[in-house]
Enzyme design. Structure first.
Site, PDB file in Angstrom:
ATOM      1  N   SER A 455       0.831  -1.202   0.000  1.00 38.85           N
ATOM      2  CA  SER A 455       0.000   0.000   0.000  1.00 38.85           C
ATOM      3  C   SER A 455       0.871   1.259   0.000  1.00 38.85           C
ATOM      4  O   SER A 455       1.690   1.413  -0.898  1.00 38.85           O
ATOM      5  CB  SER A 455      -0.989  -0.036   1.154  1.00 38.85           C
ATOM      6  OG  SER A 455      -1.922   0.998   0.993  1.00 38.85           O
ATOM      7  N   ASP A 534      -9.052  -4.160  -5.962  1.00 36.69           N
ATOM      8  CA  ASP A 534      -8.561  -3.120  -5.050  1.00 36.69           C
ATOM      9  C   ASP A 534      -9.175  -1.771  -5.422  1.00 36.69           C
ATOM     10  O   ASP A 534      -8.958  -1.259  -6.514  1.00 36.69           O
ATOM     11  CB  ASP A 534      -7.029  -3.069  -5.139  1.00 36.69           C
ATOM     12  CG  ASP A 534      -6.399  -2.221  -4.038  1.00 36.69           C
ATOM     13  OD1 ASP A 534      -7.039  -1.252  -3.579  1.00 36.69           O
ATOM     14  OD2 ASP A 534      -5.258  -2.523  -3.655  1.00 36.69           O
ATOM     15  N   HIS A 566      -8.038  -4.599  -1.443  1.00 35.96           N
ATOM     16  CA  HIS A 566      -6.887  -3.969  -0.808  1.00 35.96           C
ATOM     17  C   HIS A 566      -6.535  -4.632   0.521  1.00 35.96           C
ATOM     18  O   HIS A 566      -5.370  -4.751   0.871  1.00 35.96           O
ATOM     19  CB  HIS A 566      -7.197  -2.488  -0.583  1.00 35.96           C
ATOM     20  CG  HIS A 566      -5.997  -1.693  -0.176  1.00 35.96           C
ATOM     21  ND1 HIS A 566      -5.011  -1.344  -1.068  1.00 35.96           N
ATOM     22  CD2 HIS A 566      -5.615  -1.168   1.025  1.00 35.96           C
ATOM     23  CE1 HIS A 566      -4.075  -0.642  -0.434  1.00 35.96           C
ATOM     24  NE2 HIS A 566      -4.418  -0.525   0.830  1.00 35.96           N
TER      25      HIS A 566
HETATM   26  P1  4NP Z   1      -2.619   2.399   2.818  1.00 36.12           P
HETATM   27  O1  4NP Z   1      -2.276   3.381   1.648  1.00 36.12           O
HETATM   28  O2  4NP Z   1      -3.318   3.268   3.848  1.00 36.12           O
HETATM   29  O3  4NP Z   1      -1.262   2.030   3.283  1.00 36.12           O
HETATM   30  O4  4NP Z   1      -3.548   1.335   2.449  1.00 36.12           O
HETATM   31  C1  4NP Z   1      -3.027   4.091   0.776  1.00 36.12           C
HETATM   32  C2  4NP Z   1      -4.397   4.016   0.711  1.00 36.12           C
HETATM   33  C3  4NP Z   1      -5.078   4.761  -0.247  1.00 36.12           C
HETATM   34  C4  4NP Z   1      -4.392   5.561  -1.109  1.00 36.12           C
HETATM   35  C5  4NP Z   1      -3.036   5.633  -1.019  1.00 36.12           C
HETATM   36  C6  4NP Z   1      -2.339   4.896  -0.065  1.00 36.12           C
HETATM   37  N1  4NP Z   1      -5.087   6.327  -2.064  1.00 36.12           N
HETATM   38  O5  4NP Z   1      -4.488   6.796  -3.015  1.00 36.12           O
HETATM   39  O6  4NP Z   1      -6.288   6.502  -1.983  1.00 36.12           O
END
Ligand code: 4NP
Length: 599
Positions: A455, A534, A566
């Site tokens: 992520s 995702d 995701h």
């Molecule tokens: P995560 O990261 O919180 O580590 O799952 C992200 C979640 C969403 C997005 C970017 C990073 N986004 O672009 O929406």
């Protein structure tokens, strides 16, 4: 716990061990109903809700999964056996419906007629539920009652319901245009009035929890994070009162969780240096070292989920007067796994600008430099803790040292540090990640480094491979953001807000901070993992990144995982990420002593 070289595993042994590791039960305590304590667990293969009669020690599965995280479950009430939660209906797309279950028997049903939406943040009062739900276009607060839902308020920014008591719906988030502050919203259910509350403009106010007309919340409005009570009737805000002083002397950096006891006292889990302790009315509840996830009070006893990096989550029952604890749900590891895992230590290194940055370090104990993984957490408002971590332990088991930087923007080190990435994602945080790898090389932890993350950690991995192409031997990017512009266009109302908050509305930075801008620079093998369903870090821009990598002669693997979103909601999902990660690393970056040849 060190395995001698003659015992080092080849890839097929490692795969079997990883399967065992991925199936280790993970349990997060959520709260207690009238008769049982309720927890989220992957027992049986998929994350869902379970309950336990603590006297009879009999766990039962009360829902069919997937229930992906504690944010999708309303904190239960001790007056009823009913629990309310959101369940994804679209194989990981996070299109949820609202469900109810009886915690005393296995019986679940739909709680309301509704269109599926992304639900996050639920509160319950009797048979009525308040929650935040997002569609492509809109984030709003809803109430579900008698099988129907009603929209109570539209939210123009990133905020979530945290509690509901029939009279008030409350939540926290960014309710001004300043992403560096956080406020509360309060909806008076009778009048429909929507108010925004902050004790001081610009302060960060964490999720509020209701006791009548009183709100309990953590705030930095007087400086450091502290627990406060705001009385909505008198308008007064004061420090949460405690009869005991242990919490004060522990001096927590922040609270992981907090809530009211049935007598109107305050309990909390205070966090510091990657570990945490539990307190009821300010008095420490003695528990072993490590991290506590969730707390439930039931029949005068305190229940916590305890874990450390090498100790899978187990549920403890503590008798608060004597301080004695018993394990009510144990989680022993097979010996052939536990002797290959290691304890961690927390270090601080000086980053590019002299700022101290913490990192979690896991070494095999040999004292000589080894091939090392720079492991990047997601969020970005998250952190690596002394807590069971499947990806970290998989890498340790596969034969690597691991250095996991809690780069600027991480939680756990106070609001000033957490906010350093707002308006600067892929800036100072990326430089901290690179600095942690250089620190590991100069401090004889690492002989060489590879980078791995999921992520936001996958995003950081791709960015690092493009912007510091000589530093890494190779990299594994799971669920990365490859192109912020395209991800933003594809995002629903919540994740559009998320992008605006992270970039502090400086949307002109999206290109400069996107890995796809640096794809031509990538020199080292890359393994990319992306899931078909995702909806947070969507697959399309990741495929475009891979297409450009191909054009520029990059060496890469691309794994497109079907029927997964995701969030990792099952043992199978975990294996779909961990297995390609470790097999790629064993081929391209074999740990010392491995039977595989060098890349
Ligand atoms: P995560 O990261 O919180 O580590 O799952 C992200 C979640 C969403 C997005 C970017 C990073 N986004 O672009 O929406």
């Amino acid at each position: 716990m060190t395995a001698p070289d003659s015992e080092r595993m080849d890839t097929s042994d490692t795969v079997r061990a990883l399967e065992t590791l991925a199936a280790v039960p993970v349990r997060y305590l959520i709260g207690s109903t009238k008769n049982r304590i309720v927890y989220l667990s992957n027992d049986g293969g998929t994350y869902t809700l379970w309950s336990l009669d603590v006297a009879a020690r009999s766990p039962i599965k009360i829902t069919d999964g997937p229930v992906a995280s504690v944010e999708e479950v309303a904190i239960p009430r001790s007056v009823t056996d009913t629990v309310f939660y959101a369940k994804d209906t679209a194989k990981g797309k996070e299109l949820h419906l609202l469900y109810r279950a009886d915690s005393a028997k296995r019986e679940e049903s739909l709680a309301a007629e509704m269109q599926p939406m992304r639900i996050g943040g639920i509160g319950m009062s009797g048979e009525t539920v308040a929650f935040t739900g997002a569609t492509k276009d809109e984030l709003a607060v809803f109430v579900a009652e008698s099988g129907r839902i009603e929209k109570k308020a539209k939210l123009d920014s990133l905020a979530f319901v945290t509690d509901f008591n029939g009279d008030y719906i409350v939540g926290a988030g960014i309710l001004t245009k300043d992403p560096r502050s956080q406020e509360h919203f309060i909806i008076n259910v009778d009048s429909g009035e929507f108010t925004v509350f902050t004790p001081r403009a610009g302060s960060v106010n964490k999720p509020p929890f209701l006791n009548g007309s009183k709100l309990l919340f953590e705030s930095d409005y007087t400086g450091k994070n502290k627990l406060h009570v705001h009385d909505m009737e008198t308008g007064e805000t004061s420090l949460a009162p405690f009869d005991h002083q242990d919490l004060l002397s522990y001096d927590a950096v922040e609270s992981q969780y907090y809530g009211w006891t049935s007598e109107g006292k305050v309990w909390s889990i205070g966090k510091k240096d990657g570990e945490s302790k539990a307190f009821v009315d300010g008095k420490e509840i003695p528990t072993p070292r490590g991290f506590l996830w969730g707390l439930a009070l039931h029949d005068g006893k305190v229940y916590v989920t305890h874990t450390s990096l090498a100790q899978p989550t187990r549920i403890l029952e503590v008798e608060p007067k004597s301080g004695r604890f018993k394990v009510v749900l144990d989680n022993p590891l097979p010996e052939h796994i536990s002797r290959r895992l290691h304890d961690c230590r927390m270090v601080r290194f000086k980053s590019f600008d002299g700022r101290e940055v913490p990192a979690l370090v896991v070494e095999d104990g040999s004292g000589s430099p080894r091939r090392t993984i720079t492991l990047v957490h997601g969020g970005p408002w998250g952190e690596y803790l002394n807590s069971w971590a499947i990806l970290m332990n998989s890498l340790v088991l596969a034969g690597y040292n691991v250095v996991a930087p809690n780069y600027r923007g991480s939680t756990g080190y106070g609001e000033e540090f957490r906010k350093l990435d707002i308006g600067d994602p892929g800036g100072g945080d990326f430089q901290d990640i690179a600095a942690s790898a250089k620190w590991a090389l100069t401090n004889r932890i690492a002989s060489e480094v590879a980078i791995v993350g999921y992520s936001y950690g996958g995003y950081s991995t791709l960015l690092a491979l493009g912007r510091e192409p000589e530093l890494w031997a190779c990299g594994v990017a799971g669920a990365p953001v490859a192109d912020w512009k395209v991800s933003y266009e594809l995002a629903d109302a919540v994740f559009k807000q998320f992008g605006e908050v992270l970039f502090n509305h400086k949307m002109e930075l999206l290109g400069e901070r996107s890995p796809i801008t640096y794809v031509k620079n990538v020199r080292r093998p890359v393994c990319i993992l992306t899931s078909v369903n995702d909806t947070r870090t969507p697959m399309l821009p990741v495929l475009e990144y891979a297409r450009e990598l191909l054009e520029h002669g990059g060496v890469f693997e691309l794994h497109a995982i079907p029927d997964m979103g995701h969030l990792l909601t099952s043992t199978q999902d975990v294996m779909d990420i961990v297995l390609p990660t470790v097999t790629f690393l064993h081929r391209r970056f074999p740990p010392a002593g491995s039977s595989k040849s060098a890349r």
